[in-house]
Design a protein around this motif. Structure first.
Motif, short mmCIF file in Angstrom:
data_model
loop_
_atom_site.label_atom_id
_atom_site.label_comp_id
_atom_site.label_asym_id
_atom_site.label_seq_id
_atom_site.Cartn_x
_atom_site.Cartn_y
_atom_site.Cartn_z
N THR A 55 16.90 13.60 7.29
CA THR A 55 15.16 12.86 8.33
C THR A 55 14.39 12.90 8.26
O THR A 55 13.09 12.32 8.83
N LEU A 56 13.74 13.60 7.59
CA LEU A 56 12.22 14.35 7.83
C LEU A 56 11.93 13.98 6.73
O LEU A 56 12.12 14.34 5.92
N MET A 57 11.01 12.97 7.06
CA MET A 57 9.77 12.67 5.96
C MET A 57 8.85 12.91 6.33
O MET A 57 8.40 12.70 7.39
N VAL A 58 7.75 13.10 4.69
CA VAL A 58 6.31 13.59 4.74
C VAL A 58 6.03 12.39 4.92
O VAL A 58 6.29 11.69 4.03
N PRO A 59 4.66 12.18 5.59
CA PRO A 59 4.13 11.14 5.98
C PRO A 59 3.40 10.77 4.64
O PRO A 59 3.17 11.43 4.12
N ALA A 60 3.16 9.25 4.51
CA ALA A 60 2.89 8.72 3.63
C ALA A 60 0.90 8.16 4.11
O ALA A 60 1.55 7.27 4.90
N VAL A 61 0.38 8.07 3.60
CA VAL A 61 -0.24 7.20 3.28
C VAL A 61 -0.87 6.35 1.84
O VAL A 61 -1.53 7.19 0.76
N LEU A 62 -0.55 5.24 2.32
CA LEU A 62 -0.48 4.03 1.71
C LEU A 62 -2.09 3.41 1.41
O LEU A 62 -2.93 2.65 2.58
N HIS A 63 -2.31 3.32 0.40
CA HIS A 63 -3.71 2.17 -0.19
C HIS A 63 -3.97 1.92 -2.19
O HIS A 63 -3.37 2.58 -2.50
N PRO A 64 -3.87 0.71 -1.57
CA PRO A 64 -4.48 -0.01 -0.67
C PRO A 64 -3.51 -0.89 -0.39
O PRO A 64 -2.84 -1.68 -1.12
N VAL A 65 -2.96 -1.45 1.06
CA VAL A 65 -2.43 -2.27 0.89
C VAL A 65 -2.76 -3.68 2.01
O VAL A 65 -3.47 -3.88 2.70
N THR A 66 -1.99 -5.24 1.46
CA THR A 66 -2.76 -6.41 1.26
C THR A 66 -2.02 -7.14 2.14
O THR A 66 -0.85 -6.56 2.68
N PRO A 67 -2.12 -8.28 2.68
CA PRO A 67 -1.57 -9.07 3.01
C PRO A 67 0.01 -9.21 2.84
O PRO A 67 0.74 -9.53 3.42
N GLU A 75 5.81 -3.48 11.87
CA GLU A 75 5.62 -2.57 12.46
C GLU A 75 6.60 -1.41 12.47
O GLU A 75 7.97 -1.69 13.21
N GLN A 76 6.00 -0.90 12.21
CA GLN A 76 7.40 0.11 10.93
C GLN A 76 7.98 1.29 12.00
O GLN A 76 9.06 2.03 11.91
N PHE A 77 7.13 1.95 13.18
CA PHE A 77 7.28 3.30 13.75
C PHE A 77 7.91 4.82 13.30
O PHE A 77 8.37 4.85 13.50
N GLY A 78 6.58 4.73 12.01
CA GLY A 78 7.30 5.85 10.81
C GLY A 78 6.41 6.60 10.72
O GLY A 78 4.64 5.94 10.63
N PRO A 79 6.09 7.24 9.83
CA PRO A 79 5.38 8.14 8.77
C PRO A 79 4.40 7.62 8.21
O PRO A 79 4.37 7.81 6.82
N ILE A 80 4.39 6.12 8.20
CA ILE A 80 3.65 5.72 7.68
C ILE A 80 2.45 5.56 7.56
O ILE A 80 2.35 4.28 8.61
N ILE A 81 1.22 5.67 6.92
CA ILE A 81 0.38 5.15 7.42
C ILE A 81 -0.36 3.93 6.13
O ILE A 81 -0.73 4.35 5.13
N PRO A 82 -0.50 2.69 6.67
CA PRO A 82 -1.28 1.68 5.57
C PRO A 82 -3.16 1.61 5.98
O PRO A 82 -3.08 1.69 6.75
N ILE A 83 -3.65 1.72 4.68
CA ILE A 83 -5.19 1.31 4.94
C ILE A 83 -5.00 0.19 4.26
O ILE A 83 -4.49 0.28 3.07
N ALA A 84 -5.76 -0.92 4.41
CA ALA A 84 -5.98 -2.23 4.26
C ALA A 84 -7.25 -2.14 4.67
O ALA A 84 -8.39 -2.12 5.51
N PRO A 85 -8.05 -2.53 3.10
CA PRO A 85 -9.59 -3.08 2.80
C PRO A 85 -9.71 -3.58 4.06
O PRO A 85 -8.56 -4.97 4.18
N TYR A 86 -10.72 -3.70 4.23
CA TYR A 86 -11.47 -5.65 5.36
C TYR A 86 -13.30 -5.72 4.87
O TYR A 86 -13.78 -4.93 4.13
N ASN A 87 -13.23 -7.14 5.44
CA ASN A 87 -14.62 -7.19 4.88
C ASN A 87 -15.77 -6.93 6.02
O ASN A 87 -16.99 -6.61 6.27
#
Length: 91
Positions: A55-67, A75-87
Motif C-alpha cells: 500500500t506504499l504509493m509514490v506521491p503523484a503530482v497532477l497538473h492541470p487539475v480542473t473543476p 478530499e482524498q487524504f493520500g499521496p496526490i498533489i493536485p495543482i489547479a490553475p487560477y486567475n
C-alpha cells in the motif's frame, strides 16, 4: 543538534496507505484526472512500490487539475498533489 536529526532531514519519509481499498481509490482519482486532461508530472508518481499487496504509493503530482475532475472536489487524504490553475487569489 544531534547528527541523527540532520541525516533524517535529507530524506523524505513516505508512509503507506492504510489498506488496498485506499490504493484503489487513489488510482481511481488519478485515472479520472488523466482521462479529463491532467498529467502526472513527477517521475513514478502513483506507482505502488513493494509488490502486489503493498500500500506504499509514490506521491503523484497532477497538473492541470480542473473543476470537472473528482480530485478537485474530493478530499482524498493520500499521496496526490493536485495543482489547479487560477486567475486570482479569490479563485
Amino acid at each position: 543538534h544531534d547528527s541523527r536529526d540532520r541525516s533524517k532531514a535529507k530524506y523524505s519519509q513516505i508512509t503507506p496507505l492504510p489498506n488496498l481499498s485506499r490504493v484503489s481509490y487513489m488510482k481511481e482519482l488519478i485515472a479520472d484526472a488523466i482521462e479529463k486532461g491532467a498529467s502526472i508530472i513527477n517521475q513514478r508518481g502513483g506507482d505502488i512500490v513493494g509488490g502486489p499487496e503493498s500500500t506504499l504509493m509514490v506521491p503523484a503530482v497532477l497538473h492541470p487539475v480542473t473543476p470537472n475532475m473528482r480530485i478537485y472536489e474530493e478530499e482524498q487524504f493520500g499521496p496526490i498533489i493536485p495543482i489547479a490553475p487560477y486567475n486570482s487569489l479569490e479563485d
